[in-house]
Design an enzyme around this catalytic site. Structure first.
Site, mmCIF file in Angstrom:
data_model
loop_
_atom_site.group_PDB
_atom_site.id
_atom_site.type_symbol
_atom_site.label_atom_id
_atom_site.label_comp_id
_atom_site.label_asym_id
_atom_site.label_seq_id
_atom_site.Cartn_x
_atom_site.Cartn_y
_atom_site.Cartn_z
ATOM 1 N N GLY A 291 -5.750 -5.342 -14.629
ATOM 2 C CA GLY A 291 -4.673 -5.047 -13.702
ATOM 3 C C GLY A 291 -3.306 -5.362 -14.254
ATOM 4 O O GLY A 291 -2.683 -4.540 -14.950
ATOM 5 N N CYS B 38 -6.277 -6.306 0.767
ATOM 6 C CA CYS B 38 -4.835 -6.264 0.473
ATOM 7 C C CYS B 38 -4.143 -7.367 1.269
ATOM 8 O O CYS B 38 -4.219 -7.379 2.501
ATOM 9 C CB CYS B 38 -4.238 -4.906 0.830
ATOM 10 S SG CYS B 38 -2.438 -4.910 0.605
ATOM 11 N N THR C 128 -5.819 -10.017 -5.284
ATOM 12 C CA THR C 128 -4.822 -11.038 -5.619
ATOM 13 C C THR C 128 -4.892 -12.254 -4.685
ATOM 14 O O THR C 128 -5.375 -12.173 -3.562
ATOM 15 C CB THR C 128 -3.414 -10.435 -5.533
ATOM 16 O OG1 THR C 128 -3.267 -9.825 -4.241
ATOM 17 C CG2 THR C 128 -3.178 -9.404 -6.612
ATOM 18 N N LEU D 19 0.814 -1.234 0.000
ATOM 19 C CA LEU D 19 0.000 0.000 0.000
ATOM 20 C C LEU D 19 0.842 1.277 0.000
ATOM 21 O O LEU D 19 0.525 2.236 0.716
ATOM 22 C CB LEU D 19 -0.980 -0.003 1.189
ATOM 23 C CG LEU D 19 -2.013 -1.129 1.171
ATOM 24 C CD1 LEU D 19 -2.842 -1.121 2.453
ATOM 25 C CD2 LEU D 19 -2.925 -1.027 -0.046
HETATM 26 C C1 SIN Z 1 -0.358 -3.491 -2.287
HETATM 27 O O1 SIN Z 1 -0.155 -2.257 -2.284
HETATM 28 O O2 SIN Z 1 0.226 -4.236 -1.508
HETATM 29 C C2 SIN Z 1 -1.324 -4.089 -3.244
HETATM 30 C C3 SIN Z 1 -2.705 -3.655 -2.967
HETATM 31 C C4 SIN Z 1 -3.651 -4.778 -2.809
HETATM 32 O O3 SIN Z 1 -3.346 -5.929 -3.136
HETATM 33 O O4 SIN Z 1 -4.776 -4.545 -2.365
#
Ligand code: SIN
Length: 302
Positions: free
Chosen positions: A267, A132, A195, A74
């Site tokens: 994505g 996330c 993901t 994030l």
């Molecule tokens: C990340 O910033 O780690 C990815 C964001 C996410 O998978 O929601």
């Protein structure tokens, strides 16, 4: 016959269903040298938290068959910077509805970000990321438990003046129970899937490739899983679903819409080819012609 690519999400009109997924398109600026980004249906910007975040230690990308792992954590400049700098810059070059992707580590943090971003005129949908996989507290912790998902939904709905779409995690046994909990708590729509939690090992170093050990797997390899989850969820809820996970062609878009999605996000494909969304949008009319579809919004869930 001219093909009609338009779709509607909770009253928000999109010229077409193709939306770059959060975290793969920044705030749009890097894509300006490649094409006019106003051909997009919308754009979901990088997940924003109350404070700026540097993200996880590197390495935080690992390539895989049919996709990649990320453990970004994030990284973002914080909601106030987004409102003061990123959105005004984006407004100059992008004239379509914007989806604000919001992350947090507490109910209060989600609420704070929603309170600020819901006032932004061009933000027409609030996408609440409770999925996330790369942060220890918050993130996916909220999206893997129906009660926690409902708590966040209720709290943000109290302050949101725009439609709220909860972004769900595939890292659960029963995604339908999470989807239903969000719908019952007042969500206007859902985005899925984020993901899949994964891992790679560097054989020579005998250590995980990612400094954070695990990360989120995205790319074409997850498309069948995403399609299955969208199909299950759209069979169980009455709110619109934005489908995502490994979409990389116009055929994938149509397949995802046949699984019940009203729009899609693209994505990992943006990271392989910066023109991925453009190519998909340009290919759609011919694929519609091949399949005898005049209006994308006519597609029925199979
Ligand atoms: C990340 O910033 O780690 C990815 C964001 C996410 O998978 O929601």
């Amino acid at each position: 016959m001219v093909k009609d690519l338009s779709v509607t999400l909770s009253g928000v009109h999109l010229d077409n269903p193709v939306i770059p997924a959060s975290g793969t398109y920044g705030f749009g600026q890097e894509f300006l040298p490649y094409y006019d980004i106003n051909i997009l249906g919308s754009l979901s910007f990088k997940g924003t938290t109350a404070e700026a975040r540097f993200g996880n230690p590197t390495p935080r990308i690992a390539e895989c068959h049919d996709g990649m792992l990320n453990s970004v954590g994030l990284q973002n400049p914080g909601v106030e910077h987004v409102i003061a700098e990123e959105l005004p810059a984006l407004r100059k070059v992008f004239h379509k509805p914007i989806i604000a992707n919001i992350s947090g580590f507490s109910v209060e943090e989600y609420v704070r970000c929603v309170e600020l971003l819901t006032r932004e005129e061009q933000v027409e949908i609030l996408e609440i990321n409770i999925s996330c996989p790369n942060v220890r507290h918050g993130g996916m912790a909220f999206g893997t438990n129906p009660e926690a998902a409902a708590d966040i939904t209720r709290a943000v709905k109290q302050v949101a003046t725009k439609p709220v779409y909860m972004k769900l995690s595939p890292n659960v046994t029963d995604i339908v129970s999470i989807a239903r909990a969000c719908e019952d708590a007042g969500a206007d729509g859902l985005s899925l899937i984020n993901t899949l939690l994964g891992m790679r090992i560097d054989l020579r170093r005998r250590r995980p490739v990612l400094a954070n050990v695990m990360g989120g797997y995205s790319g074409p390899g997850i498309f069948p899983v995403a399609l299955r989850m969208v199909y299950q969820v759209t069979g169980a809820v009455n709110i619109p679903v934005i489908g995502m996970g490994g979409i990389s062609s116009a055929r994938d878009v149509i397949e995802m819409m046949m699984a019940g999605a009203k729009a899609v996000q693209v994505g990992a494909a943006n990271l392989v080819d910066p023109c991925a969304c453009k190519k998909i949008i340009e290919e759609l009319p011919q694929e519609m012609e091949n399949l005898g579809i005049d209006r994308l919004s006519d597609i029925q869930r199979v």
